[in-house]
Write a protein that holds these residues in place. Structure first.
Motif, short mmCIF file in Angstrom:
data_model
loop_
_atom_site.label_atom_id
_atom_site.label_comp_id
_atom_site.label_asym_id
_atom_site.label_seq_id
_atom_site.Cartn_x
_atom_site.Cartn_y
_atom_site.Cartn_z
N ARG A 107 2.96 7.20 4.81
CA ARG A 107 2.74 7.44 6.23
C ARG A 107 3.95 7.00 7.05
NH1 ARG A 107 -1.91 4.41 8.48
NH2 ARG A 107 -1.38 5.63 10.35
N ALA A 108 4.50 5.84 6.69
CA ALA A 108 5.66 5.32 7.42
C ALA A 108 6.86 6.25 7.28
CB ALA A 108 6.01 3.92 6.91
N LYS A 151 0.17 4.37 0.10
CA LYS A 151 -0.21 5.37 1.10
C LYS A 151 0.37 5.03 2.46
CE LYS A 151 -4.52 6.79 -1.15
NZ LYS A 151 -6.00 6.88 -1.02
N GLU A 152 0.42 3.74 2.76
CA GLU A 152 1.03 3.31 4.02
C GLU A 152 2.54 3.57 4.02
OE1 GLU A 152 -0.99 1.17 6.90
OE2 GLU A 152 -1.57 3.12 6.07
N ASP A 209 0.85 -1.19 0.00
CA ASP A 209 0.00 0.00 0.00
C ASP A 209 0.89 1.24 0.00
OD1 ASP A 209 -1.67 2.16 0.68
OD2 ASP A 209 -3.06 0.85 1.74
N ILE A 268 5.13 0.09 13.28
CA ILE A 268 5.08 -0.26 11.86
C ILE A 268 5.37 -1.75 11.74
CG2 ILE A 268 6.13 0.08 9.59
CD1 ILE A 268 6.91 2.91 10.52
N LYS A 301 4.70 4.63 18.05
CA LYS A 301 4.07 4.28 16.79
C LYS A 301 4.67 2.96 16.29
CE LYS A 301 1.35 7.82 16.45
NZ LYS A 301 -0.13 7.64 16.54
N ASP A 310 0.08 0.06 13.77
CA ASP A 310 -0.48 1.32 13.27
C ASP A 310 -0.38 1.40 11.75
OD1 ASP A 310 -1.03 2.58 15.88
OD2 ASP A 310 1.15 2.52 16.10
N ILE A 311 0.72 0.89 11.21
CA ILE A 311 0.95 0.89 9.77
C ILE A 311 1.43 -0.50 9.37
CG2 ILE A 311 2.41 1.81 7.91
CD1 ILE A 311 2.50 4.46 9.40
N VAL A 312 0.88 -1.04 8.29
CA VAL A 312 1.28 -2.35 7.81
C VAL A 312 1.87 -2.23 6.41
CG1 VAL A 312 0.53 -4.69 7.24
CG2 VAL A 312 -0.56 -3.45 9.13
N LEU A 313 3.11 -2.71 6.26
CA LEU A 313 3.79 -2.74 4.97
C LEU A 313 3.89 -4.21 4.57
CD1 LEU A 313 6.58 -0.10 5.72
CD2 LEU A 313 4.25 0.26 4.85
N SER A 314 3.10 -4.59 3.60
CA SER A 314 2.94 -6.01 3.25
C SER A 314 3.99 -6.47 2.26
CB SER A 314 1.55 -6.25 2.67
OG SER A 314 0.54 -5.86 3.57
#
Length: 287
Positions: A127-128, A123-124, A121, A213, A211, A228-232
């Motif tokens: 954000r990260a 957008k993620e 994603d 990730i 925060k 809070d944020i997922v980077l797949s």
């Protein structure tokens, strides 16, 4: 959801986290991909032995508002698959000659990166990058092969004067998580997203308002659901995972993207730090 996303890869990666009914729909799609764009929602429901409502819920689980958008994305994914149909993950086989091994490992690594780009994603990522830019401290958490990724992240961000550290065993992770504060960013790296030491550290970090990730496989793991944020990432479907090769390459790519994102946004300042560290290392090599 962007049409550039490969929904077939996402279904494959999320399969183990599906409900039993979702798995019926997902398995039918993966086993009969060519015919899916030509099926109505009722026909897919009948073929997968589910219901219209179940198929619609499956579409929403995959991030689509309706069946039509889902089918359009399936068609786009099929077109992408046809373009690289010869490029499939290949497992280690007994007696492979070195030429075959070189080709297969190179292909697997390239596919890991390509497939990861299909599920990540953007957008993620943005954000990260913003969180990392404004963090007081960056802390990496990972066990085993994931710990190697943590050390790579520590090395990269240290070179641009970011206060950071990698923790790669359960005891030190608990200690580090306990000392985190609200302006700190904790990066948790786990392919499965279910490593108990990682989940324990995550829980403590969140209690301290840091925060969090997650860099993890594309699924509904506890780590993915709580961060809070997922980077797949996407990893190959092969039976032998010596040294977690596919996931390692995908995770290193994510770290490189984060590093480059921060470095690019703070280029003038970062350039000075990189020059200083380069020069001191170069001087050391001459001595």
């Amino acid at each position: 959801m962007s049409l550039n996303d490969n929904v077939l890869i996402k279904i494959r990666e999320m399969r183990e986290s599906f409900t039993p009914v979702e798995r019926l729909v997902g398995d039918y799609i993966l086993e009969n991909t060519e015919e899916i764009p030509h099926l109505s929602i009722k026909e897919l429901a009948q073929s997968s032995k589910t219901s219209d409502a179940s198929v619609l819920r499956f579409c929403k689980t995959m991030g689509y508002s309706g069946y039509r958008n889902f089918i359009v994305s399936i068609s786009a994914s099929l077109g992408s698959r046809d373009e690289d149909s010869k490029a499939q993950y290949t497992d280690i086989q007994p007696g492979d000659d070195l030429s075959t091994i070189i080709s297969n490992i190179s292909l697997n690594n390239c596919k890991s990166i390509e497939d990861t780009l299909s599920v990540i994603d953007r957008k993620e990522i943005a954000r990260a990058v913003e969180l990392l830019r404004h963090s007081k401290r960056i802390v990496f958490f990972g066990i085993g092969a994931s710990g190697i990724i943590c050390m790579d992240g520590e090395q990269k961000f240290s070179r641009i004067n970011k206060m950071c550290h990698a923790y790669t065993d359960g005891h030190s992770q608990l200690t580090a998580a306990t000392l985190l504060e609200k302006d700190d960013v904790a990066i948790f790296i786990s392919n499965s997203g279910a490593t108990s030491d990682i989940i324990d550290a995550l829980e403590i970090a969140q209690k301290n308002k840091a925060k969090c990730i997650a860099i993890t496989k594309y699924n509904k793991s506890e780590l993915a659901e709580r961060a809070d944020i997922v980077l797949s990432i996407s990893t190959p479907e092969i039976t032998i995972r010596s040294g977690a090769m596919g996931s390692r390459i995908a995770m290193l790519t994510i770290i490189d993207i984060l590093f480059a994102g921060v470095a690019s946004a703070e280029y003038d300042e970062v350039k000075t730090y990189l020059t200083k560290t380069h020069n001191i290392l170069k001087k050391k090599l001459r001595n």
